[in-house]
Scaffold this motif. Sequence first.
Motif, PDB file in Angstrom:
ATOM      1  N   LEU A 143       0.886  -1.087   0.141  1.00 15.75           N
ATOM      2  CA  LEU A 143       0.000   0.001   0.097  1.00 15.75           C
ATOM      3  C   LEU A 143       0.791   1.188   0.101  1.00 15.75           C
ATOM      4  CD1 LEU A 143      -2.407  -1.060   2.667  1.00 15.75           C
ATOM      5  CD2 LEU A 143      -2.900  -0.955   0.038  1.00 15.75           C
ATOM      6  N   LYS A 144       0.288   2.399  -0.414  1.00 12.02           N
ATOM      7  CA  LYS A 144       1.150   3.822  -0.352  1.00 12.02           C
ATOM      8  C   LYS A 144       1.516   4.091   1.220  1.00 12.02           C
ATOM      9  CE  LYS A 144      -0.425   4.754  -4.894  1.00 12.02           C
ATOM     10  NZ  LYS A 144       0.371   4.713  -5.729  1.00 12.02           N
ATOM     11  N   THR A 145       0.978   3.460   1.872  1.00  9.87           N
ATOM     12  CA  THR A 145       1.435   3.901   3.385  1.00  9.87           C
ATOM     13  C   THR A 145       2.652   3.099   3.702  1.00  9.87           C
ATOM     14  OG1 THR A 145       0.214   1.872   4.375  1.00  9.87           O
ATOM     15  CG2 THR A 145      -0.946   4.343   4.104  1.00  9.87           C
ATOM     16  N   GLY A 146       3.125   2.085   3.049  1.00 13.64           N
ATOM     17  CA  GLY A 146       4.342   1.340   3.400  1.00 13.64           C
ATOM     18  C   GLY A 146       4.063  -0.051   3.856  1.00 13.64           C
ATOM     19  N   LEU A 147       2.703  -0.263   4.180  1.00 12.96           N
ATOM     20  CA  LEU A 147       2.514  -1.433   4.622  1.00 12.96           C
ATOM     21  C   LEU A 147       2.342  -2.567   3.423  1.00 12.96           C
ATOM     22  CD1 LEU A 147       1.063  -3.286   7.175  1.00 12.96           C
ATOM     23  CD2 LEU A 147      -1.290  -2.559   5.987  1.00 12.96           C
ATOM     24  N   SER A 148       3.027  -3.654   3.639  1.00  6.96           N
ATOM     25  CA  SER A 148       2.871  -4.969   2.686  1.00  6.96           C
ATOM     26  C   SER A 148       1.948  -5.967   3.128  1.00  6.96           C
ATOM     27  CB  SER A 148       4.209  -5.217   2.159  1.00  6.96           C
ATOM     28  OG  SER A 148       4.834  -4.255   1.394  1.00  6.96           O
ATOM     29  N   ILE A 149       1.182  -6.461   2.218  1.00  4.99           N
ATOM     30  CA  ILE A 149       0.519  -7.671   2.632  1.00  4.99           C
ATOM     31  C   ILE A 149       0.676  -8.914   1.615  1.00  4.99           C
ATOM     32  CG2 ILE A 149      -1.739  -8.602   2.852  1.00  4.99           C
ATOM     33  CD1 ILE A 149      -2.662  -5.537   3.070  1.00  4.99           C
ATOM     34  N   GLU A 150       1.132 -10.109   2.444  1.00  5.50           N
ATOM     35  CA  GLU A 150       1.382 -11.358   1.538  1.00  5.50           C
ATOM     36  C   GLU A 150      -0.028 -11.704   0.734  1.00  5.50           C
ATOM     37  OE1 GLU A 150       3.614 -15.440   1.296  1.00  5.50           O
ATOM     38  OE2 GLU A 150       3.114 -14.706   3.166  1.00  5.50           O
ATOM     39  N   VAL A 151       0.306 -11.974  -0.413  1.00  5.47           N
ATOM     40  CA  VAL A 151      -1.202 -12.100  -1.096  1.00  5.47           C
ATOM     41  C   VAL A 151      -1.038 -13.425  -1.970  1.00  5.47           C
ATOM     42  CG1 VAL A 151      -2.010  -9.683  -1.237  1.00  5.47           C
ATOM     43  CG2 VAL A 151      -0.608 -10.608  -3.064  1.00  5.47           C
ATOM     44  N   THR A 152      -2.191 -14.092  -2.327  1.00 10.86           N
ATOM     45  CA  THR A 152      -2.119 -14.982  -3.521  1.00 10.86           C
ATOM     46  C   THR A 152      -2.532 -14.311  -4.678  1.00 10.86           C
ATOM     47  OG1 THR A 152      -2.947 -16.838  -1.788  1.00 10.86           O
ATOM     48  CG2 THR A 152      -3.469 -17.357  -3.763  1.00 10.86           C
ATOM     49  N   ARG A 153      -1.809 -14.428  -5.759  1.00  7.83           N
ATOM     50  CA  ARG A 153      -1.829 -13.766  -6.938  1.00  7.83           C
ATOM     51  C   ARG A 153      -3.055 -14.505  -7.826  1.00  7.83           C
ATOM     52  NH1 ARG A 153       2.812 -12.960 -11.232  1.00  7.83           N
ATOM     53  NH2 ARG A 153       1.473 -14.280 -12.735  1.00  7.83           N
ATOM     54  N   CYS A 154      -3.820 -13.673  -8.208  1.00 13.70           N
ATOM     55  CA  CYS A 154      -4.928 -13.990  -9.186  1.00 13.70           C
ATOM     56  C   CYS A 154      -5.186 -13.413 -10.332  1.00 13.70           C
ATOM     57  CB  CYS A 154      -6.322 -14.278  -8.502  1.00 13.70           C
ATOM     58  SG  CYS A 154      -6.566 -15.198  -6.968  1.00 13.70           S
TER      59      CYS A 154
END
Length: 182
Positions: free
Chosen positions: A20-31
Motif C-alpha cells: 500500500l502507499k502507506t508502506g504496509l505490505s500484505i502477502e497475497v495469493t496472486r489471481c
Amino acid sequence: MLLKVSGALSQEDESYWFSLKTGLSIEVTRCTTKVGDGEYLLFVSFDNDIRVFVFSNKEEFGLFQVLKNVKGVGNIKASRILSLYDVQQLLNMIKAGNEHELALLPGIGERTAKRIVAELSGRLTNTRHDFDNDFMEVVNAACDLGYERNVVTELLNGSSEWRDKTLEDALRWVIRELNKKA
C-alpha cells in the motif's frame, strides 16, 4: 471481504506482496497476470484460514468466484489458473472446450479440467463473459449460513424458480428447498 486499493503488486522469491502507499505490505495469493503499480481488488477469505487474493479487475474476481465453485477447484486452484492466464485467454479455452490445455495447469487434472469446461461453457455467452452475479450472491450467502457450496449450486442450477426473487427471498427459497430434502 472485498477491498479496492491502490498500490503495487510484486514478487519476492516465491511469494507475492501487495504494498500500500502507506508502506504496509500484505502477502497475497496472486489471481492476476498483472504486476506493478495500479488499482487492485483484494479479496479476504476466512474459509479454513485467512488468505488475501489479489485481482486487477472485477472480471478476474468474477471468474474467480465462478471457478472456485467448480467441484475440485476451490480458492487455491482458481487463483493458480488466473495467475497464469488472463480472463480472455481462459474464457477462450473454456469456450473451445480445450480440456487438454487446462489439465496441464498445476493442480488441475484431466477430470477437473473436464468439469471446468462442462460447468462453465454453458454459463458463458459467445460475445462476452457474463458471470452470473445473482447466482454467486445466493450461493455465497447460503454458504455463509453453513450450507455446502456444491449442494446449493446443484439446487440453483436445477431450478429457475429463485431467479425472479430478491436476494433475501432467493435465500429463503434455498433454505426451504434444502430443508425439504433433509
